[in-house]
Design a protein around this motif. Structure first.
Motif, mmCIF file in Angstrom:
data_model
loop_
_atom_site.group_PDB
_atom_site.id
_atom_site.type_symbol
_atom_site.label_atom_id
_atom_site.label_comp_id
_atom_site.label_asym_id
_atom_site.label_seq_id
_atom_site.Cartn_x
_atom_site.Cartn_y
_atom_site.Cartn_z
ATOM 1 N N ALA A 356 0.837 -1.202 0.000
ATOM 2 C CA ALA A 356 0.000 0.000 0.000
ATOM 3 C C ALA A 356 0.872 1.254 0.000
ATOM 4 O O ALA A 356 1.825 1.350 0.772
ATOM 5 C CB ALA A 356 -0.912 0.003 1.222
ATOM 6 N N PRO A 357 0.539 2.221 -0.876
ATOM 7 C CA PRO A 357 1.280 3.485 -0.840
ATOM 8 C C PRO A 357 0.877 4.317 0.377
ATOM 9 O O PRO A 357 -0.158 4.052 1.008
ATOM 10 C CB PRO A 357 0.848 4.165 -2.140
ATOM 11 N N LYS A 358 1.676 5.283 0.700
ATOM 12 C CA LYS A 358 1.333 6.204 1.787
ATOM 13 C C LYS A 358 0.315 7.223 1.293
ATOM 14 O O LYS A 358 0.349 7.632 0.125
ATOM 15 C CB LYS A 358 2.583 6.912 2.310
ATOM 16 N N PHE A 359 -0.568 7.632 2.178
ATOM 17 C CA PHE A 359 -1.560 8.650 1.827
ATOM 18 C C PHE A 359 -0.824 9.934 1.434
ATOM 19 O O PHE A 359 -0.074 10.485 2.236
ATOM 20 C CB PHE A 359 -2.476 8.886 3.025
ATOM 21 N N PRO A 360 -1.000 10.399 0.198
ATOM 22 C CA PRO A 360 -0.143 11.482 -0.295
ATOM 23 C C PRO A 360 -0.575 12.894 0.092
ATOM 24 O O PRO A 360 0.209 13.842 -0.051
ATOM 25 C CB PRO A 360 -0.214 11.295 -1.820
ATOM 26 N N LEU A 361 -1.820 13.069 0.544
ATOM 27 C CA LEU A 361 -2.296 14.419 0.847
ATOM 28 C C LEU A 361 -1.880 14.840 2.253
ATOM 29 O O LEU A 361 -1.804 14.029 3.171
ATOM 30 C CB LEU A 361 -3.808 14.483 0.698
ATOM 31 N N LYS A 362 -1.615 16.131 2.401
ATOM 32 C CA LYS A 362 -1.151 16.700 3.666
ATOM 33 C C LYS A 362 -2.094 17.815 4.119
ATOM 34 O O LYS A 362 -2.922 18.308 3.352
ATOM 35 C CB LYS A 362 0.265 17.264 3.513
ATOM 36 N N ALA A 363 -1.919 18.203 5.361
ATOM 37 C CA ALA A 363 -2.730 19.301 5.898
ATOM 38 C C ALA A 363 -2.574 20.562 5.063
ATOM 39 O O ALA A 363 -3.543 21.327 4.858
ATOM 40 C CB ALA A 363 -2.348 19.558 7.343
ATOM 41 N N ALA A 364 -1.355 20.782 4.553
ATOM 42 C CA ALA A 364 -1.103 22.001 3.772
ATOM 43 C C ALA A 364 -1.979 22.080 2.536
ATOM 44 O O ALA A 364 -2.357 23.186 2.087
ATOM 45 C CB ALA A 364 0.371 22.060 3.374
ATOM 46 N N ASP A 365 -2.330 20.915 1.951
ATOM 47 C CA ASP A 365 -3.182 20.907 0.766
ATOM 48 C C ASP A 365 -4.552 21.504 1.061
ATOM 49 O O ASP A 365 -5.178 22.108 0.175
ATOM 50 C CB ASP A 365 -3.350 19.480 0.241
ATOM 51 N N PHE A 366 -5.028 21.378 2.286
ATOM 52 C CA PHE A 366 -6.351 21.862 2.654
ATOM 53 C C PHE A 366 -6.293 23.261 3.251
ATOM 54 O O PHE A 366 -7.222 24.057 3.074
ATOM 55 C CB PHE A 366 -7.013 20.869 3.612
ATOM 56 N N ILE A 367 -5.211 23.552 3.941
ATOM 57 C CA ILE A 367 -5.034 24.919 4.456
ATOM 58 C C ILE A 367 -4.975 25.887 3.294
ATOM 59 O O ILE A 367 -5.528 27.009 3.345
ATOM 60 C CB ILE A 367 -3.764 25.001 5.322
ATOM 61 N N ALA A 368 -4.341 25.464 2.185
ATOM 62 C CA ALA A 368 -4.250 26.315 0.997
ATOM 63 C C ALA A 368 -5.617 26.592 0.383
ATOM 64 O O ALA A 368 -5.781 27.556 -0.386
ATOM 65 C CB ALA A 368 -3.338 25.662 -0.040
ATOM 66 N N ARG A 369 -6.617 25.776 0.732
ATOM 67 C CA ARG A 369 -7.964 25.985 0.212
ATOM 68 C C ARG A 369 -8.883 26.561 1.274
ATOM 69 O O ARG A 369 -10.108 26.468 1.181
ATOM 70 C CB ARG A 369 -8.520 24.677 -0.340
ATOM 71 N N GLY A 370 -8.286 27.118 2.309
ATOM 72 C CA GLY A 370 -9.059 27.885 3.279
ATOM 73 C C GLY A 370 -9.543 27.136 4.490
ATOM 74 O O GLY A 370 -10.324 27.689 5.286
ATOM 75 N N ILE A 371 -9.101 25.907 4.714
ATOM 76 C CA ILE A 371 -9.501 25.162 5.909
ATOM 77 C C ILE A 371 -8.540 25.511 7.034
ATOM 78 O O ILE A 371 -7.332 25.301 6.919
ATOM 79 C CB ILE A 371 -9.499 23.648 5.656
ATOM 80 N N ALA A 372 -9.082 26.046 8.113
ATOM 81 C CA ALA A 372 -8.238 26.468 9.231
ATOM 82 C C ALA A 372 -7.808 25.258 10.050
ATOM 83 O O ALA A 372 -8.483 24.211 10.080
ATOM 84 C CB ALA A 372 -8.991 27.457 10.111
ATOM 85 N N GLN A 373 -6.680 25.408 10.741
ATOM 86 C CA GLN A 373 -6.231 24.338 11.624
ATOM 87 C C GLN A 373 -7.228 24.157 12.763
ATOM 88 O O GLN A 373 -7.804 25.121 13.260
ATOM 89 C CB GLN A 373 -4.845 24.656 12.185
ATOM 90 N N GLY A 374 -7.413 22.916 13.160
ATOM 91 C CA GLY A 374 -8.377 22.603 14.209
ATOM 92 C C GLY A 374 -9.150 21.354 13.849
ATOM 93 O O GLY A 374 -8.757 20.589 12.951
ATOM 94 N N PRO A 375 -10.291 21.094 14.508
ATOM 95 C CA PRO A 375 -11.075 19.878 14.263
ATOM 96 C C PRO A 375 -11.505 19.719 12.806
ATOM 97 O O PRO A 375 -11.536 18.600 12.288
ATOM 98 C CB PRO A 375 -12.286 20.039 15.190
ATOM 99 N N ALA A 376 -11.829 20.822 12.162
ATOM 100 C CA ALA A 376 -12.288 20.737 10.773
ATOM 101 C C ALA A 376 -11.188 20.200 9.864
ATOM 102 O O ALA A 376 -11.459 19.439 8.921
ATOM 103 C CB ALA A 376 -12.757 22.101 10.282
ATOM 104 N N LEU A 377 -9.954 20.556 10.142
ATOM 105 C CA LEU A 377 -8.836 20.085 9.330
ATOM 106 C C LEU A 377 -8.657 18.571 9.467
ATOM 107 O O LEU A 377 -8.459 17.861 8.484
ATOM 108 C CB LEU A 377 -7.552 20.819 9.722
ATOM 109 N N GLY A 378 -8.738 18.086 10.704
ATOM 110 C CA GLY A 378 -8.634 16.649 10.913
ATOM 111 C C GLY A 378 -9.773 15.894 10.247
ATOM 112 O O GLY A 378 -9.568 14.820 9.666
ATOM 113 N N HIS A 379 -10.972 16.476 10.299
ATOM 114 C CA HIS A 379 -12.134 15.833 9.704
ATOM 115 C C HIS A 379 -12.001 15.751 8.190
ATOM 116 O O HIS A 379 -12.283 14.704 7.570
ATOM 117 C CB HIS A 379 -13.397 16.595 10.089
ATOM 118 N N VAL A 380 -11.552 16.830 7.571
ATOM 119 C CA VAL A 380 -11.447 16.827 6.115
ATOM 120 C C VAL A 380 -10.337 15.893 5.647
ATOM 121 O O VAL A 380 -10.437 15.262 4.582
ATOM 122 C CB VAL A 380 -11.228 18.272 5.587
#
Length: 416
Positions: A356-380
């Motif tokens: 199995a490959p490693k999950f390639p997406l990182k928190a930075a990919d979502f922060i760049a689209r306006g998701i703030a750090q916190g519970p919402a980031l972990g959920h997304v």
């Protein structure tokens, strides 16, 4: 005593065992190799520890070892046992003895010089043989004929031997599974059934040790079936024993070329749901790692009974290789021996063919689209990982960008 037989064992020709025997065979004292090493040599199977009995008292053993520059450790000196370490090999040296009072591991003993009496106080005939430095085998209880027939038989009255230590019930089946052939000795079997209530007096640690050794023995299927028929497994496990899946687990291990695994086999024998795993962990005092593994195997194993390769890959990714294989083998064992083994074999060997490959997406990919750090980031991130698995582990930039956009949109849509 049976007619003399001479054994040509390599450890009697040279090496540390010869040195220890030579040390203790002088000035009126005698020493012989006893127990499992003699049994194994006669059966032509590898010898593990070499235990030695002697007429010399423990203090004399220590004195001689010191004079020869050999390290001695008084590991059980109250019962006459001293461990000598020669060339990094430990040898348990035990003075001949007779039990004056017997109550399990706390038997009171009297030291002596009687080889016959020492043999008769042991558990099974095949464990009571001794051999001297010249290779002569001494048999005072009929062990040689039992070795020839691969028969495990109590010395003397089985009921009396069991009453001396109820662990001998488990040892009877474990030794038979490892060294016996055919059905268990009838007299010993009936005595074990009659005394099964005594199993409740044993410590969980002692029961665990014998059970885990029994489960990986070559003849475990027959021995476990006999225990189940005699009501002994119910007394040990406190629940149902599944002898059919146990046999199927062993067959699956062998088909895949896997080493015998006690915890995996225990799951097949006694775990249908996680509650079973937790009960066994308590009753057998399993280690935290063993308990965790057993619990994982019992967790919804049936979900692996009907899946395609895409789903199998997702299970492997989620569980990791060891837990995936364990749970899959439990599902295979529960399916029974009449099912087509081909799909099971393919799923079981998936870790050899696919990583199995490693999950390639990182928190930075979502922060760049306006998701703030916190519970919402972990959920997304969790939503994105689920979507990535459902899409069959894509790694190309366009597919990953699409997953990011879709999960962000979903999170935004789901917000109140």
């Amino acid at each position: 005593m049976s007619p003399a037989r001479v054994l040509d064992a390599p450890w009697l020709k040279s090496g540390p065992a010869v040195r220890v025997l030579g040390l203790l065979n002088s000035d009126g004292e005698e020493a012989r190799v006893v127990g499992g090493a003699v049994r194994n040599a006669l059966l032509g199977i590898p010898t593990g520890d070499i235990d030695i009995a002697t007429t010399a008292l423990p203090n004399e053993v220590i004195r001689r070892a010191k004079a020869a520059g050999i390290k001695s450790v008084p590991t059980g000196i109250e019962h006459g046992t001293v461990t000598l370490v020669v060339d990094a090999h430990p040898f348990e040296i035990t003075t001949l003895r007779e039990d004056t009072e017997t109550f399990g591991r706390k038997a009171k003993v009297a030291f002596g010089r009687d080889w016959v009496g020492d043999a008769r106080r042991r558990d099974f005939t095949i464990n009571a043989l001794s051999i001297d430095l010249t290779g002569v085998v001494y048999d005072y209880v009929g062990g040689l004929p039992d070795i020839a027939q691969r028969r495990v038989r109590f010395i003397g009255d089985p009921a009396q031997r069991i009453e001396e230590d109820y662990l001998r019930i488990l040892r009877f089946f474990r030794i038979h599974a490892a060294f016996g052939a055919g059905e268990v000795d009838r007299a010993g079997y009936l005595a074990c059934i009659a005394a099964r209530a005594g199993l409740a007096t044993l410590s969980a640690e002692r029961v665990r040790m014998e059970i885990l050794k029994l489960l990986v023995a070559d003849g475990a299927v027959g021995a476990v079936a006999a225990m189940a028929e005699g009501g002994l497994l119910q007394a040990i496990f406190g629940g149902v024993a599944y002898t059919g899946p146990f046999a199927s687990m062993i067959a699956a291990e062998r088909e895949l070329g896997l080493a015998a695994d006690a915890i995996r086999r225990l799951a097949a024998l006694a775990v249908a749901v996680t509650e079973d795993a937790r009960r066994l962990a308590t009753r057998l005092r399993l280690s935290s790692a063993e308990a965790k593994r057993l619990d994982s195997m019992g967790h919804r194993w049936w979900r692996l009974a009907a899946m395609d390769e895409a789903r199998a890959k997702r299970r492997l990714y989620r569980l990791g290789e060891e837990a995936y294989r364990d749970r899959l083998l439990l599902a295979w064992a529960r399916a029974g021996g009449n099912t087509d083994p081909t799909p099971w074999r393919n799923f079981a060997t998936l870790p050899r063919r696919w990583q199995a490959p490693k999950f390639p997406l990182k928190a930075a990919d979502f922060i760049a689209r306006g998701i703030a750090q916190g519970p919402a980031l972990g959920h997304v991130l969790t939503l994105a990982e689920d979507a990535w698995l459902a899409a069959d582990f894509p790694l190309d930039p366009s597919s990953l960008a699409s997953i990011v956009d879709q999960t962000v949109a979903r999170l935004t849509r789901d917000r109140p």
